[in-house]
Design an enzyme around this catalytic site. Structure first.
Site, PDB file in Angstrom:
ATOM      1  N   GLU A  79       0.847  -1.195   0.000  1.00  0.00           N
ATOM      2  CA  GLU A  79       0.000   0.000   0.000  1.00  0.00           C
ATOM      3  C   GLU A  79       0.882   1.244   0.000  1.00  0.00           C
ATOM      4  OE1 GLU A  79      -1.944   0.808   4.009  1.00  0.00           O
ATOM      5  OE2 GLU A  79      -1.622  -1.359   4.174  1.00  0.00           O
ATOM      6  N   CYS A 111      -3.289  -4.224   4.485  1.00  0.00           N
ATOM      7  CA  CYS A 111      -2.290  -5.171   4.994  1.00  0.00           C
ATOM      8  C   CYS A 111      -2.600  -6.619   4.640  1.00  0.00           C
ATOM      9  CB  CYS A 111      -2.173  -5.026   6.504  1.00  0.00           C
ATOM     10  SG  CYS A 111      -1.759  -3.353   7.026  1.00  0.00           S
ATOM     11  N   HIS A 233      -1.645 -10.598  11.829  1.00  0.00           N
ATOM     12  CA  HIS A 233      -1.170  -9.306  11.346  1.00  0.00           C
ATOM     13  C   HIS A 233      -1.028  -8.424  12.584  1.00  0.00           C
ATOM     14  CE1 HIS A 233      -0.894  -5.382   9.692  1.00  0.00           C
ATOM     15  NE2 HIS A 233      -2.107  -5.040  10.064  1.00  0.00           N
TER      16      HIS A 233
END
Length: 390
Positions: A79, A111, A233
């Site tokens: 990103e 993500c 994550h």
């Protein structure tokens, strides 16, 4: 056919700032950063590194000449893209001197996109068993100086080779996934820093994890007792702990202790590098595999991938025989040990040292950057990269 992660490595810039010092400079109790957020160090990115160079450096140390001949797909997940049109993977293709007959694409969904890359790779290899796919998750996390998200910044890249008969971990099927229109985190085109609704984002993250973990259990009958670890994550390490605790309360004592202990191992690299967005989950995987002393081949690992906006996925992998022999722990130890601590003042100066939008020509001081591959500047609006080994 078994398909999964054959190689995995990472790279982070050579500078960092201690979050304890950052807290003091912001007149905040250091414990709020080191304990409340769970971050100890934050990578600081020089102007000579961007998502492309970070990813290239991550891949450089794990690819052999044989890998380069077999790779016919490069998937760049980010990103922090550097062009609205041209895929960052094309720069990687050149910098790493890959074969010409290669597909090269860039994928984006906050993500989550490195996980999308893995799933794309699985389909490609199922049709082309001799192929290898290079997946890169590279980002620079920026929230702005003296913002609420400042301590959750970071930078780095993870590189993975996905193949048949992988040396490290097979990826099991099925996985479960979910999409929902959520404005918990976003970065408009006009902004070089992100916008985030912090508490709302945490709530959504935990909700997605719970939904997907239980959906996966319903579909596969795999429960907490079947998992040696659950990885997350990690925008910051305490966030993953909150999600894990939301399900382990129902576990027996042995399962709870095992999962909490292995989470503690898996968060280590994230705690001293910071948030690297697309690569964060896989940095946690590297941390677990390189730092644990008890997880054996055949163990099943759960992985929760989340990208704000939002897309989530939960899936599992099986560690392969002799997986430890395929890791790059010594290289990673050397890289982390040889980083330079910088002051808060130096971090702020580096943060503000950016290239103005629309710059036509600029040369950057790559001689000050010890990295092998650097972003060297712009010539006639074209980004320039240097591989010092060439």
């Amino acid at each position: 056919m078994k398909i999964g992660i054959d190689k995995i490595g990472f790279y982070t810039p050579n500078m960092y700032v201690e979050t304890e010092n950052l807290a003091k400079a912001r007149h905040i109790d250091p414990g709020k950063f080191t304990i409340g957020i769970g971050q100890e160090k934050m990578a600081v990115t020089p102007i000579t590194q961007d998502a492309v160079s970070l990813a290239a450096n991550a891949a450089l140390e794990i690819l052999t000449a044989e890998d380069k001949k077999a790779i016919d797909y490069v998937i760049f997940a980010t990103e922090s893209g550097i062009d609205h049109s041209k895929a960052a993977s094309i720069y990687i293709h050149e910098l790493l001197d890959l074969e010409p007959n290669v597909r090269s694409i860039e994928v984006k969904q906050a993500c989550y996109s490195a996980t999308a890359g893995i799933q794309i790779a699985k389909g490609h290899i199922a049709l082309n068993p001799e192929s290898k796919v290079l997946i890169l998750g590279a980002d620079i996390s920026r929230y702005g100086l003296e913002t609420s998200g400042e301590v959750t910044q970071g930078a780095g890249a993870v590189a993975m080779v996905v193949s048949a008969d992988p040396k490290i971990m097979t990826i099991e099927s099925p996985s479960v996934y979910q999409t929902e229109d959520v404005m918990d985190f976003w970065r408009p085109l006009h902004s070089d820093t992100a916008f985030v609704q912090g508490k709302y984002s945490v709530d959504q993250y935990i909700k997605f994890f719970q939904n997907l973990y239980y959906a996966h259990h319903d579909k596969t009958n795999i429960g907490l007792s079947d998992l040696d670890a659950i990885l997350f994550h990690l925008p910051y390490t305490k966030m993953g702990m909150k999600a894990l605790k939301s399900v382990v309360e129902e576990a027996n004592e042995a399962d709870r202790e095992r999962l909490l202990a292995n989470f503690d191992i898996s968060k280590r690299y994230n705690a001293i590098v910071g948030n690297i967005y697309t690569g964060s989950l896989y940095l946690s995987l590297i941390s677990l595999l390189e730092l644990n002393t008890t997880i054996e081949a055949g163990s099943r690992i759960g992985l929760f991938s989340y990208g704000s906006g939002a897309v989530g996925e939960f899936f599992t992998g099986i560690l392969q025989p002799n997986y430890r022999e395929a890791l790059y722990k010594e290289k990673h130890d050397n890289m982390l040990d040889n980083r330079t601590e910088v002051s808060v003042e130096a971090y702020e100066k580096t943060f503000q040292d950016t290239i103005p939008s629309g710059t036509e020509n600029i040369e950057l001081p790559i001689e000050q950057d010890p990295a092998t591959i650097c972003f060297a500047g712009i010539k006639d609006h074209m980004r320039q990269y240097v591989n010092k080994n060439n």
